[in-house]
Structures are given as C-alpha cells and as structure tokens.
Design a protein around this motif. Structure first.
Motif, PDB file in Angstrom:
ATOM      1  N   LEU A  54     -13.419   3.065 -26.944  1.00  0.00           N
ATOM      2  CA  LEU A  54     -12.335   3.715 -26.312  1.00  0.00           C
ATOM      3  C   LEU A  54     -12.613   4.132 -25.087  1.00  0.00           C
ATOM      4  O   LEU A  54     -13.892   4.661 -24.797  1.00  0.00           O
ATOM      5  CB  LEU A  54     -11.966   4.633 -27.300  1.00  0.00           C
ATOM      6  N   THR A  55     -11.704   4.372 -24.047  1.00  0.00           N
ATOM      7  CA  THR A  55     -11.897   5.215 -22.888  1.00  0.00           C
ATOM      8  C   THR A  55     -10.532   5.704 -22.431  1.00  0.00           C
ATOM      9  O   THR A  55      -9.635   5.476 -22.955  1.00  0.00           O
ATOM     10  CB  THR A  55     -12.128   4.212 -21.835  1.00  0.00           C
ATOM     11  N   PHE A  56     -10.838   6.926 -21.709  1.00  0.00           N
ATOM     12  CA  PHE A  56      -9.734   7.526 -21.338  1.00  0.00           C
ATOM     13  C   PHE A  56      -9.214   7.148 -20.282  1.00  0.00           C
ATOM     14  O   PHE A  56      -8.083   7.550 -19.587  1.00  0.00           O
ATOM     15  CB  PHE A  56     -10.271   9.122 -20.863  1.00  0.00           C
ATOM     16  N   GLU A  58      -6.741   4.407 -26.250  1.00  0.00           N
ATOM     17  CA  GLU A  58      -7.015   5.934 -26.722  1.00  0.00           C
ATOM     18  C   GLU A  58      -5.692   6.909 -26.394  1.00  0.00           C
ATOM     19  O   GLU A  58      -5.311   6.641 -25.438  1.00  0.00           O
ATOM     20  CB  GLU A  58      -8.560   6.527 -26.120  1.00  0.00           C
ATOM     21  N   ALA A  59      -5.869   7.865 -27.256  1.00  0.00           N
ATOM     22  CA  ALA A  59      -4.610   8.714 -26.932  1.00  0.00           C
ATOM     23  C   ALA A  59      -4.888   9.467 -25.717  1.00  0.00           C
ATOM     24  O   ALA A  59      -5.958   9.923 -25.490  1.00  0.00           O
ATOM     25  CB  ALA A  59      -4.229   9.544 -27.985  1.00  0.00           C
ATOM     26  N   ALA A  60      -3.608   9.440 -24.807  1.00  0.00           N
ATOM     27  CA  ALA A  60      -3.783  10.445 -23.644  1.00  0.00           C
ATOM     28  C   ALA A  60      -3.864  11.906 -24.029  1.00  0.00           C
ATOM     29  O   ALA A  60      -3.275  12.073 -25.056  1.00  0.00           O
ATOM     30  CB  ALA A  60      -2.934   9.945 -22.822  1.00  0.00           C
ATOM     31  N   ALA A  94       0.615   8.526 -25.249  1.00  0.00           N
ATOM     32  CA  ALA A  94      -0.471   8.330 -26.201  1.00  0.00           C
ATOM     33  C   ALA A  94      -0.421   6.480 -26.261  1.00  0.00           C
ATOM     34  O   ALA A  94       0.727   6.105 -26.172  1.00  0.00           O
ATOM     35  CB  ALA A  94      -0.478   8.644 -27.507  1.00  0.00           C
ATOM     36  N   SER A 107      -7.489  12.330 -28.545  1.00  0.00           N
ATOM     37  CA  SER A 107      -8.170  11.019 -28.651  1.00  0.00           C
ATOM     38  C   SER A 107      -8.443  10.597 -30.012  1.00  0.00           C
ATOM     39  O   SER A 107      -8.668  11.388 -31.171  1.00  0.00           O
ATOM     40  CB  SER A 107      -9.262  10.801 -27.908  1.00  0.00           C
ATOM     41  N   TYR A 108      -8.390   9.186 -30.181  1.00  0.00           N
ATOM     42  CA  TYR A 108      -8.624   8.783 -31.529  1.00  0.00           C
ATOM     43  C   TYR A 108      -9.174   7.270 -31.502  1.00  0.00           C
ATOM     44  O   TYR A 108      -8.863   6.769 -30.493  1.00  0.00           O
ATOM     45  CB  TYR A 108      -7.418   8.589 -32.563  1.00  0.00           C
ATOM     46  N   ARG A 109     -10.020   6.935 -32.505  1.00  0.00           N
ATOM     47  CA  ARG A 109     -10.735   5.614 -32.625  1.00  0.00           C
ATOM     48  C   ARG A 109     -10.976   5.325 -33.830  1.00  0.00           C
ATOM     49  O   ARG A 109     -11.200   6.043 -34.684  1.00  0.00           O
ATOM     50  CB  ARG A 109     -11.984   5.703 -31.704  1.00  0.00           C
ATOM     51  N   ALA A 133     -11.310  11.399 -34.384  1.00  0.00           N
ATOM     52  CA  ALA A 133     -10.471  11.996 -33.654  1.00  0.00           C
ATOM     53  C   ALA A 133     -10.925  13.046 -32.735  1.00  0.00           C
ATOM     54  O   ALA A 133     -11.789  14.077 -33.627  1.00  0.00           O
ATOM     55  CB  ALA A 133      -9.113  12.210 -34.136  1.00  0.00           C
TER      56      ALA A 133
END
Length: 234
Positions: A13-15, A29-31, A125, A198-200, A208
């Motif tokens: 994941l990445t922001f 990934e969730a913002a 998200a 965030s979560y993955r 998360a």
C-alpha cells in the motif's frame, strides 16, 4: 460460506495516489480521516503501473483502484470484475453493519440515504484489492476480493467505522459483505470517533493503523477464526 484466507497474497500500500508497485493485484489505502472525499468510480484514471519485463507477462496494477492496466508487449490481463465496482453507487448484500432490514444496502453518491446514514469510503478512503477470501466449493474459480471502509452515523453525532470484506457471487454479478472488522465505539457524546487511517491485507491477516479516541495512533491486526469468516484481533 467462504472462511479461510488464502495465504501468499501480500498487498502493498501507499499513501500517495498514483504510486505503483511491481506486485500484481495491488490496492489502495485509506486516506487520513477528514481528507477531501474522492470518487472511487473506475472511470477516473490513475497513474500507470510499470510494465512487466517479460515479453508476454500480464500487466501489473496501479496502487490507484481506478487505474487501468498498462500495456505490455503481450496481451494485457483483464481487469478483475471487483475492480469495476462503482463503490459510491454499489449494491452490497448481507451488509448488516448498516442496520437496514433489507437483505442489501444500496448506496447512492456514497450513502444509503437513511436518517442514520451508512457511508461507503468516507473521507476519501479507497478500496483494497486482494484474493484473500476462500472460494467455495474448492474448485470454484478464484476471484479478487475487496476491503472497503464503511461508516455508520451522522457526522455531528455518534459514529462507528468498520472494514468490510466484499466478495463476488459465483455468477460474478452480485457483491456480498463478509463478517466485518469493527472499529471502537465512539465516545458517549459522539464527539470522539475511532477512525481507520490506513488498512491493508498481508498474508492471512488484515492490518490497519487506527486513530483512537484519545487521538493517539496504533497498529492493529486481525485474522479469521472460523469457517464463517469471523475475525479476531491478535
């Protein structure tokens, strides 16, 4: 019911929207909570993923769920059906978290429109994609699944968030919610809410980063505990 997570699936994941990875089936990934809401419609292109070095290897996925597969010198892999989902306007069956009496929840522009609304992918998200829900029967075709953030409650009142695994039906047309991962209850007055930052999906677990009621953050992990797909924190 599908209950066992398939091992070996690692979701990176990445922001940063549009960043890419060499791993196939990469999701978003969730913002951070409170960021501007973004469309999850598959019609919005994202940054392209790097092409494969093999002459006929399938195209890799971008970290943006809306991104189309990049071209390679060979035929591109067809985008999975779950990635075609228009999440703000999705119909999801068995999503009991939203508190509706109907068997399915119909979202319109990101909300089910009730007095106590259920909102999908709030605060910008994004969904995470991975083949992490076991197919039944065992010889059923493998399909990609999704992990999406849903929030129940009005913004100015008590709210609660949950991570919802979503899988396709055997005909590939309907979307079903599996047992959800619940966030903490809000404060009694509703002024403080636990949010998923965030979560993955990693191997056989969901990981998360959450912001707790006191404003601090921590990493949490969950794994399934039975064939029904229920989760436990560990």
């Amino acid at each position: 019911m599908r209950g066992k997570l398939i091992s070996g699936v690692v979701l990176t994941l990445t922001f940063v929207t549009g960043c890419t990875s060499s791993v196939d089936r990469v999701g978003g990934e969730a913002a951070p909570a409170g960021s501007p809401a973004g469309s999850a419609s598959p019609s919005t292109p994202g940054a392209p993923a790097p092409t494969s070095s093999g002459p006929s290897a399938p195209a890799t996925r971008s970290s943006s769920p809306e991104a189309a597969a990049t071209r390679t010198s060979g035929p591109a892999t067809r985008e999975s059906e779950i990635r075609r989902t228009n999440w703000p306007n999705a119909v999801i069956r068995s999503l009991e978290f939203c508190g509706e009496s109907d068997d399915s929840v119909s979202f319109r522009n990101g909300s089910n429109g009730l007095d106590v609304p259920c909102r999908i992918l709030p605060g910008g998200a994004r969904p995470v994609y991975a083949d992490f829900v076991t197919e039944e029967p065992a010889n059923a075709p493998k399909t990609e699944d999704a992990l999406v953030l849903v929030e129940l409650g009005n913004p100015d009142a008590a709210r609660r968030q949950a991570l919802v695994p979503v899988q396709l039906s055997y005909n590939g047309k309907e979307r079903y919610a599996r047992p959800v991962i619940l966030g903490d209850d809000s404060s009694p007055t509703g002024d403080r809410v636990m949010t998923f930052i965030s979560y993955r999906v990693v191997d056989q677990s969901v990981q998360a980063t959450v912001r707790k009621l006191d404003g601090s953050t921590e990493t949490r992990r969950w794994r399934t505990i039975d064939f029904a797909g229920n989760w436990e924190r560990y």
